[in-house]
Design a protein around this motif. Structure first.
Motif, PDB file in Angstrom:
ATOM      1  N   VAL A 110       1.088  -0.790  -0.136  1.00 39.53           N
ATOM      2  CA  VAL A 110       0.091   0.634   0.232  1.00 39.53           C
ATOM      3  C   VAL A 110       1.061   0.698  -0.231  1.00 39.53           C
ATOM      4  CG1 VAL A 110      -2.271   1.437   1.457  1.00 39.53           C
ATOM      5  CG2 VAL A 110      -2.154  -1.338   1.399  1.00 39.53           C
ATOM      6  N   LYS A 111       0.578   1.627  -1.323  1.00 35.65           N
ATOM      7  CA  LYS A 111       1.707   3.007  -0.946  1.00 35.65           C
ATOM      8  C   LYS A 111       0.799   4.652  -1.034  1.00 35.65           C
ATOM      9  CE  LYS A 111       5.084   1.022  -3.717  1.00 35.65           C
ATOM     10  NZ  LYS A 111       5.770   0.644  -4.709  1.00 35.65           N
ATOM     11  N   THR A 112       1.133   5.866  -0.305  1.00 32.81           N
ATOM     12  CA  THR A 112       0.266   7.218  -0.194  1.00 32.81           C
ATOM     13  C   THR A 112       1.028   7.828  -1.849  1.00 32.81           C
ATOM     14  OG1 THR A 112      -0.098   5.585   2.192  1.00 32.81           O
ATOM     15  CG2 THR A 112      -0.058   8.409   1.725  1.00 32.81           C
ATOM     16  N   GLN A 113      -0.344   8.208  -2.225  1.00 33.85           N
ATOM     17  CA  GLN A 113       0.750   9.509  -3.168  1.00 33.85           C
ATOM     18  C   GLN A 113       0.070  10.529  -3.256  1.00 33.85           C
ATOM     19  OE1 GLN A 113       0.476   6.673  -7.130  1.00 33.85           O
ATOM     20  NE2 GLN A 113       2.865   6.169  -6.760  1.00 33.85           N
ATOM     21  N   ASN A 114       0.485  11.280  -1.494  1.00 34.39           N
ATOM     22  CA  ASN A 114      -0.003  12.522  -2.215  1.00 34.39           C
ATOM     23  C   ASN A 114      -1.588  12.929  -2.235  1.00 34.39           C
ATOM     24  OD1 ASN A 114       0.098  15.548  -1.651  1.00 34.39           O
ATOM     25  ND2 ASN A 114       0.900  16.061  -3.296  1.00 34.39           N
ATOM     26  N   GLY A 115      -2.774  11.854  -1.502  1.00 32.51           N
ATOM     27  CA  GLY A 115      -3.754  12.266  -2.310  1.00 32.51           C
ATOM     28  C   GLY A 115      -4.331  11.663  -2.277  1.00 32.51           C
ATOM     29  N   SER A 116      -3.970  10.219  -3.247  1.00 31.09           N
ATOM     30  CA  SER A 116      -4.424   8.894  -3.545  1.00 31.09           C
ATOM     31  C   SER A 116      -3.318   7.814  -3.050  1.00 31.09           C
ATOM     32  CB  SER A 116      -4.247   8.983  -5.240  1.00 31.09           C
ATOM     33  OG  SER A 116      -3.275   8.757  -5.761  1.00 31.09           O
ATOM     34  N   TRP A 117      -3.663   6.544  -3.017  1.00 27.64           N
ATOM     35  CA  TRP A 117      -4.151   5.627  -2.434  1.00 27.64           C
ATOM     36  C   TRP A 117      -2.834   4.376  -3.555  1.00 27.64           C
ATOM     37  CZ3 TRP A 117      -6.676   8.435  -0.226  1.00 27.64           C
ATOM     38  CH2 TRP A 117      -6.704   9.341   1.569  1.00 27.64           C
ATOM     39  N   VAL A 118      -2.006   3.748  -4.051  1.00 33.51           N
ATOM     40  CA  VAL A 118      -2.000   3.346  -4.897  1.00 33.51           C
ATOM     41  C   VAL A 118      -1.988   1.164  -4.138  1.00 33.51           C
ATOM     42  CG1 VAL A 118      -0.429   1.829  -6.715  1.00 33.51           C
ATOM     43  CG2 VAL A 118      -0.764   4.023  -5.844  1.00 33.51           C
ATOM     44  N   TYR A 119      -3.051   0.364  -4.524  1.00 29.29           N
ATOM     45  CA  TYR A 119      -2.989  -0.544  -4.060  1.00 29.29           C
ATOM     46  C   TYR A 119      -2.072  -2.117  -4.980  1.00 29.29           C
ATOM     47  CZ  TYR A 119      -5.471   0.701   0.190  1.00 29.29           C
ATOM     48  OH  TYR A 119      -5.316   1.881   1.223  1.00 29.29           O
ATOM     49  N   SER A 120      -1.298  -2.713  -4.147  1.00 30.67           N
ATOM     50  CA  SER A 120      -0.742  -3.652  -5.764  1.00 30.67           C
ATOM     51  C   SER A 120      -1.590  -4.773  -4.675  1.00 30.67           C
ATOM     52  CB  SER A 120       0.372  -3.826  -5.131  1.00 30.67           C
ATOM     53  OG  SER A 120       1.223  -2.879  -5.835  1.00 30.67           O
ATOM     54  N   PHE A 121      -1.261  -6.274  -5.736  1.00 28.34           N
ATOM     55  CA  PHE A 121      -2.425  -7.772  -5.280  1.00 28.34           C
ATOM     56  C   PHE A 121      -1.488  -8.586  -6.132  1.00 28.34           C
ATOM     57  CE2 PHE A 121      -5.656  -4.568  -4.682  1.00 28.34           C
ATOM     58  CZ  PHE A 121      -6.157  -4.277  -3.230  1.00 28.34           C
ATOM     59  N   LYS A 122      -1.194  -9.310  -5.238  1.00 26.21           N
ATOM     60  CA  LYS A 122      -0.880 -11.183  -6.098  1.00 26.21           C
ATOM     61  C   LYS A 122      -1.829 -11.815  -6.517  1.00 26.21           C
ATOM     62  CE  LYS A 122       1.867 -13.275  -2.158  1.00 26.21           C
ATOM     63  NZ  LYS A 122       2.838 -13.370  -1.958  1.00 26.21           N
ATOM     64  N   TYR A 123      -2.094 -13.063  -6.716  1.00 35.50           N
ATOM     65  CA  TYR A 123      -3.270 -13.928  -6.934  1.00 35.50           C
ATOM     66  C   TYR A 123      -2.098 -14.935  -7.970  1.00 35.50           C
ATOM     67  CZ  TYR A 123      -3.872 -12.425 -11.757  1.00 35.50           C
ATOM     68  OH  TYR A 123      -3.431 -11.721 -13.139  1.00 35.50           O
ATOM     69  N   ASP A 124      -2.783 -16.215  -7.518  1.00 39.06           N
ATOM     70  CA  ASP A 124      -2.102 -17.439  -8.570  1.00 39.06           C
ATOM     71  C   ASP A 124      -2.722 -17.278  -9.874  1.00 39.06           C
ATOM     72  OD1 ASP A 124      -2.013 -20.091  -9.362  1.00 39.06           O
ATOM     73  OD2 ASP A 124      -2.895 -21.114  -7.857  1.00 39.06           O
ATOM     74  N   ALA A 125      -1.824 -17.322 -10.952  1.00 40.28           N
ATOM     75  CA  ALA A 125      -2.104 -16.899 -11.773  1.00 40.28           C
ATOM     76  C   ALA A 125      -2.805 -18.114 -12.980  1.00 40.28           C
ATOM     77  CB  ALA A 125      -1.019 -16.424 -12.474  1.00 40.28           C
ATOM     78  N   SER A 126      -2.401 -19.638 -12.334  1.00 42.96           N
ATOM     79  CA  SER A 126      -1.967 -20.651 -12.940  1.00 42.96           C
ATOM     80  C   SER A 126      -3.618 -21.258 -12.585  1.00 42.96           C
ATOM     81  CB  SER A 126      -1.264 -21.356 -11.867  1.00 42.96           C
ATOM     82  OG  SER A 126      -2.202 -22.008 -10.868  1.00 42.96           O
TER      83      SER A 126
END
Length: 195
Positions: A110-126
């Motif tokens: 979770v990254k704060t970006q001066n008024g917004s947030w960027v969330y990164s996710f991983k999942y099982d691509a198989s």
């Protein structure tokens, strides 16, 4: 059918295990407007209302649902993203969401970006699911646009309104989430793979 636009943050008031089923009682401002046998999305999972009180309602998740979603890790006091079914003739503000979770994923940052947030996710691509840049994805029932797509992972940007009105404000690295990939994308991928 849902839109991925969250109407309320419900609070888990009770969890009752019965055989392989889990009965969830949710406190919500939506309760007075619900009826028995109505579908409601809970963190993106479509469940049927089986009991009502003045300020809460109960739904049941079966083993199949518990095995494939994050509902099995909910605790009393947890918040749940809620949305009632799409009303025909209403605006479709998010995207077409079925309420059928494809798989779980894990928040990686979770990254704060001066008024917004960027969330990164991983999942099982198989499991055959995928995202595309600027395509739609549903995370815990929230309709979002993919801003960074890669094999087995993606990121989304969250505006302050979404942060304040969904359970995204409780996510951290390691949080398990429900993922529903874009239905049109799933059909296109299936047709492509059939060739």
């Amino acid at each position: 059918m849902f839109t991925g636009i969250i109407e309320d943050l419900g609070i888990v008031k009770n969890l009752v295990k019965e055989n392989d089923n889990l009965h969830l009682t949710i406190q919500s401002v939506l309760a007075p407007e619900l009826k028995i046998d109505q579908s409601v999305s809970h963190n993106g999972v479509c469940l049927t209302v089986i009991a009502l009180t003045e300020n809460s309602y109960t739904v049941t998740a079966i083993k199949e649902t518990l095995d494939k979603t994050n509902l099995n890790v909910l605790e009393i006091g947890a918040t749940v993203n809620l949305e009632r079914g799409l009303k025909l003739g209403a605006r479709l503000d998010g995207h077409m969401v079925q309420g059928h979770v494809d798989q779980i994923g894990t928040c990686t940052s979770v990254k704060t970006q001066n008024g917004s947030w960027v969330y990164s996710f991983k999942y099982d691509a198989s499991l055959g699911n995928l995202t595309i840049e600027k395509g739609s994805v549903t995370v815990n029932g929230v309709s979002l646009t993919v801003v960074n797509s890669k094999d087995g992972g993606f990121s989304v940007a969250i505006i302050p309104y979404t942060y304040e009105h969904t359970n995204f404000n409780r996510f951290e690295a390691g949080t398990v989430v429900n993922l529903e990939f874009d239905v049109i994308g799933k059909y296109v991928a299936r047709l492509h793979n059939a060739r």
